[in-house]
Design an enzyme around this catalytic site. Structure first.
Site, PDB file in Angstrom:
ATOM      1  N   ASP A 128      -4.028  -5.036   2.292  1.00 47.89           N
ATOM      2  CA  ASP A 128      -3.146  -4.805   1.142  1.00 47.89           C
ATOM      3  C   ASP A 128      -1.716  -5.275   1.394  1.00 47.89           C
ATOM      4  O   ASP A 128      -1.329  -5.537   2.548  1.00 47.89           O
ATOM      5  CB  ASP A 128      -3.161  -3.322   0.746  1.00 47.89           C
ATOM      6  N   ASP A 158       3.170  -9.800   6.375  1.00 48.45           N
ATOM      7  CA  ASP A 158       2.798  -8.369   6.360  1.00 48.45           C
ATOM      8  C   ASP A 158       1.606  -8.161   5.457  1.00 48.45           C
ATOM      9  O   ASP A 158       1.756  -7.726   4.339  1.00 48.45           O
ATOM     10  CB  ASP A 158       4.021  -7.549   5.906  1.00 48.45           C
ATOM     11  N   GLU A 192      -3.033   0.302   3.940  1.00 50.73           N
ATOM     12  CA  GLU A 192      -2.037   0.615   4.980  1.00 50.73           C
ATOM     13  C   GLU A 192      -0.669   0.880   4.366  1.00 50.73           C
ATOM     14  O   GLU A 192       0.066   1.757   4.818  1.00 50.73           O
ATOM     15  CB  GLU A 192      -1.942  -0.565   5.973  1.00 50.73           C
ATOM     16  N   GLU A 193      -0.352   0.125   3.319  1.00 48.50           N
ATOM     17  CA  GLU A 193       0.989   0.236   2.741  1.00 48.50           C
ATOM     18  C   GLU A 193       1.223   1.578   2.048  1.00 48.50           C
ATOM     19  O   GLU A 193       2.339   1.889   1.652  1.00 48.50           O
ATOM     20  CB  GLU A 193       1.250  -0.915   1.757  1.00 48.50           C
ATOM     21  N   ASP A 220      -2.539  -3.852  16.844  1.00 47.56           N
ATOM     22  CA  ASP A 220      -2.320  -3.853  15.391  1.00 47.56           C
ATOM     23  C   ASP A 220      -1.042  -4.644  15.101  1.00 47.56           C
ATOM     24  O   ASP A 220      -0.358  -5.102  16.028  1.00 47.56           O
ATOM     25  CB  ASP A 220      -2.200  -2.401  14.898  1.00 47.56           C
ATOM     26  N   HIS A 466       8.782  -6.483   2.868  1.00 51.26           N
ATOM     27  CA  HIS A 466       8.861  -5.644   1.663  1.00 51.26           C
ATOM     28  C   HIS A 466      10.015  -6.093   0.755  1.00 51.26           C
ATOM     29  O   HIS A 466      10.343  -5.398  -0.198  1.00 51.26           O
ATOM     30  CB  HIS A 466       9.055  -4.154   2.004  1.00 51.26           C
TER      31      HIS A 466
END
Ligand SMILES: CCCCCCCCCCCCCCCC(=O)N[C@@H](Cc1ccccc1)C(=O)O
Length: 569
Positions: A128, A158, A192-193, A220, A466
Site C-alpha cells: 500500500d 515507500d 502498513e501505512e 524490512d 508521504h
C-alpha cells in the site's frame, strides 16, 4: 588546598580527560570486511531492461492507497496482485515457491531451501501507499512518468521499489536455476501505512499457526543510503535501522459554547486549543542523545569524520550537548536525538458567524527509545497546563529495542555487506528508524530485526516521503534489485563468511585467502561455535604438514617449482 595543589589537580584531571578522549578517538574502529563489489559488467548483474522498468511503472500506476484502518483501495490491491502474478511467471510457477494470499490482499511467499537445519529468514515490504495531493506534484502521482532519469510516483520509495526489487531478484535467480539451501519467506502486507493490523499481523499469525518459531533475521523497509545528512561526512552513509522509535498520537479536545459571533466570549474553543498547540510546539522535548541507537551510529561513523569531528563523536560523554545543539538544527538529524512532536490535524468551527462548540487537534509524537509513553503524556500535560484541554490517547506503540549489530551478527552483517557490494563507496552503520514499519508484527520471531530501504537520498529528499514528488532514479531502482539479489545469495550461506581477522590486514594486499586445513563431513559445520568441536589425530597431522608446505612453497621468488615432493616429480 593551596593554589599550587589546585593547579596540579586541574592539570591531572585535564590530562586524564585528554587521554580518555584520545584513546576513544583512535580505538573506535568498526568492522570492515573485504566485500566483492557488484559491477555492472558482472555476468550476474541484473540490468534494468525496458521490460523491468515497464513492470515497475505499472506497479506504481496502481493506486493501492490506504486511508485509515480497514479503509484501503481493495480493487487496486487485487489489481496489483494480478500484476505481480503476470510479471513474475517463474516465481509464481516454481515448485520451490509457495504463495499464500493472506487476509484477501497480503502475500506470503515461502521459498523452500534444501537444508532444513538452517533457520529461515524473512524479507518484508508493503503493497500500500499513502494518498497524494495530485495538484501539488510536478508530474501526476499515479502515472509513473520519467523525467531526468527519475520515475515520479507515489510508492516509488515507500515502498514499491522493495516489492518489485525483491521479486525481480527472485525471478532472476530462479530462472538461472537457483536452489536455495536456506528457506526464506517474503511477506508483503497490504495496510502498513495504517499500522499493518490487517496485513502484516495476519501474515505473522499465519506463520505462527504453521509452527514457525524463529527466523534468523528480518529485513524490512527503513533507513537509506544517505548523502550529506550526517554533518562532517561527505561519503554516502547507509544506515541500517536496528531500532525503531515508538509513537504516541494524542487527541486534544476543548469543549466550547456555541453562540452568535457578534457576542463572543473572551476565548473560543479554537482559541484555547490554539494556545495549547502553540505551547506544545514551543517546547520541544529534550535531547536524548547518547541514550539510544544514535550513540552507536555516531561512534561507528566517527572514523569517517575529520579529526576534530571524530574526537567529538567518539566522546559523546563529554561533547554531547554540542552535538545535540548541532543535530537539532535540521529535521532529519533532530529526529534521531529526541522525541519529536507534530501537530497533524486541527478541526473546529462550522460557520463563519457561529462560535465553535468544540475543537479537536491531534499530536503525533515519535518517541525516542529512552523515553516511555507515560513520560511524554506527563510532559505534554505539564506544558499545556490548562484543564480545559482534555488529552486522550488515540494510538501508541513503544519504541522497538535495538537489534544486535556486532561482528558476528549474521543478519546485520549480511545486510551491511550486501549494501557495500552495491554502494561500494558507502560506509554502513547501525541507526534508528525514525518512522514506523510492519516489523512490530514479527517481533516474536527474532530479535534480529533490521530496517533498510535500498534508496539513495540527498538532503531534501526526506520531504518526498508521504509528501510531493516522491521519486526514484532508474539507476537507483537497478541498484535496489541487485541489492536484494545479493541479500538472497549472501543469506544462503551457512555461516557468516569473511568473518575473520583478515579485515585488519586488508590494507596490505588484495590477495587475501581463507582456508582451514580441516576435513569436514556434512553436519560438522554445527561444531563451529557449537558443541563437540573436534579434530581427528590424522587431520591434525595433515594440518601440520599443510603449514609446512605453505611455508616452504611460499619461500620462492616466483611461482615455479611448487611441487618439491619427490613423489610428485
Ligand atoms: C540521520 C538522518 C536520518 C535520516 C533518515 C532519512 C530516512 C527517511 C525515512 C522516513 C520514514 C519513512 C517511513 C516509511 C514507513 C511509514 O510511513 N510508516 C508509517 C507507519 C504508521 C502508520 C500509522 C500510524 C503510525 C505509523 C509511519 O511511520 O507513519
Amino acid at each position: 588546598m593551596s593554589c599550587k595543589q589546585l593547579c596540579i589537580t586541574l592539570v591531572a584531571i585535564c590530562s586524564a580527560l585528554l587521554v580518555i578522549v584520545l584513546v576513544r578517538t583512535f580505538t573506535l574502529v568498526p568492522r570492515k570486511d573485504v566485500v566483492i563489489a557488484c559491477k555492472t559488467a558482472d555476468s550476474d548483474f541484473i540490468k534494468l531492461t525496458d521490460q523491468i522498468l515497464k513492470r515497475f511503472q505499472k506497479a506504481l500506476q496502481i493506486d493501492t492507497i490506504s486511508f485509515k484502518r480497514g479503509e484501503y483501495n481493495r480493487d487496486q490491491l487485487l489489481l496489483l496482485g494480478s500484476h505481480l502474478q503476470k510479471s513474475f511467471p517463474v516465481v509464481h510457477s516454481s515448485p520451490l515457491v509457495k504463495l499464500d494470499i493472506i487476509a484477501n490482499y497480503s502475500r506470503l511467499y515461502t521459498i523452500s531451501g534444501s537444508n532444513t537445519s538452517l533457520t529461515p529468514y524473512l524479507l518484508t515490504a508493503h503493497l500500500d501507499v499513502v494518498p497524494a495531493i495530485a495538484e501539488e506534484w510536478e508530474l501526476p502521482p499515479f502515472d509513473a512518468q520519467i523525467k531526468d532519469e527519475f520515475i515520479y510516483a507515489r510508492g516509488a520509495i515507500d515502498f514499491k521499489q522493495g516489492i518489485m526489487g525483491i521479486l525481480e531478484a527472485l525471478e532472476y535467480l530462479l530462472s538461472k536455476g537457483f536452489k536455495p539451501n536456506r528457506s526464506f519467506y517474503i511477506g508483503f502486507g497490504h495496510d502498513e501505512e495504517v499500522t499493518g493490523v490487517d496485513g502484516a499481523r495476519a501474515i505473522s499469525q499465519e506463520l505462527q499457526s504453521r509452527g514457525l518459531k524463529q527466523v534468523e533475521f528480518l529485513l524490512d523497509e527503513g533507513l537509506a543510503v544517505l548523502n550529506g545528512f550526517i554533518p562532517g561526512i561527505k561519503k554516502p552513509v547507509a544506515l541500517i535501522g536496528i531500532g525503531e522509535k515508538g509513537f504516541l498520537t494524542l487527541k486534544l479536545y476543548v469543549k466550547g459554547e456555541a453562540g452568535h459571533s457578534s457576542m463572543p466570549l473572551k476565548e473560543t474553543a479554537i482559541g484555547i486549543l490554539a494556545k495549547a498547540v502553540s505551547k506544545i510546539e514551543d517546547n520541544p522535548l529534550p535531547s536524548m542523545l547518547g541514550y539510544g541507537p544514535e550513540k552507536e551510529m555516531l561512534e561507528h561513523l566517527a572514523h569517517e569524520m575529520p579529526l576534530a569531528a571524530r574526537i567529538v563523536m567518539s566522546n559523546l560523554w563529554l561533547f554531547g550537548p554540542i552535538v545535540s545543539w548541532f543535530f537539532s538544527q535540521k529535521p532529519p538529524t533532530n529526529a534521531i536525538i529526541r522525541t519529536v512532536t507534530s501537530v497533524t490535524m486541527f478541526n473546529g468551527g462550522v460557520k463563519t458567524n457561529v462560535l465553535p462548540s468544540d475543537a479537536t487537534a491531534y499530536i503525533n509524537h515519535r518517541i525516542h527509545p529512552a523515553q516511555s509513553l507515560q513520560e511524554i503524556m506527563d510532559y505534554d500535560r505539564a506544558v499545556i497546563n490548562d484543564d480545559r484541554v482534555q488529552i486522550s490517547v488515540e494510538d501508541s506503540m513503544v519504541a522497538a529495542a535495538g537489534s544486535p549489530s556486532g561482528e558476528n551478527d549474521f543478519g546485520y552483517q549480511i545486510i551491511s555487506n550486501s549494501i557495500r557490494q552495491i554502494w561500494t563507496n558507502a560506509t554502513t552503520a547501525p541507526g534508528m528508524m525514525i518512522g514506523n514499519t510492519d516489523t512490530k508484527h514479527y517481533k516474536d520471531f527474532t530479535k534480529n530485526i533490521y530496517r533498510f530501504s535500498p534508496t539513495v537520498m540527498f538532503p531534501g529528499d526526506e520531504k518526498r516521503f508521504h509528501g510531493v514528488n516522491e521519486r526514484i532514479s532508474k539507476n537507483n531502482y537497478e541498484q535496489a534489485i541487485n541489492f536484494y539479489y545479493h541479500i538472497i545469495v549472501n543469506a544462503d550461506k551457512r555461516l557468516l563468511m569473511g568473518n575473520t581477522d583478515t579485515r585488519h590486514y586488508a590494507m596490505f594486499t588484495k590477495n587475501i585467502y581463507r582456508f582451514c586445513p580441516t576435513v569436514m563431513f556434512l553436519g560438522d559445520e554445527k561444531r563451529f561455535h557449537g558443541i563437540n568441536e573436534r579434530i581427528s589425530k590424522k587431520n591434525y597431522e595433515q594440518a601440520i604438514n599443510f603449514y609446512y608446505h605453505v611455508i616452504t612453497n611460499a619461500d620462492q621468488r616466483s611461482l615455479i617449482n611448487i611441487h618439491q615432493h619427490s613423489d610428485e616429480l
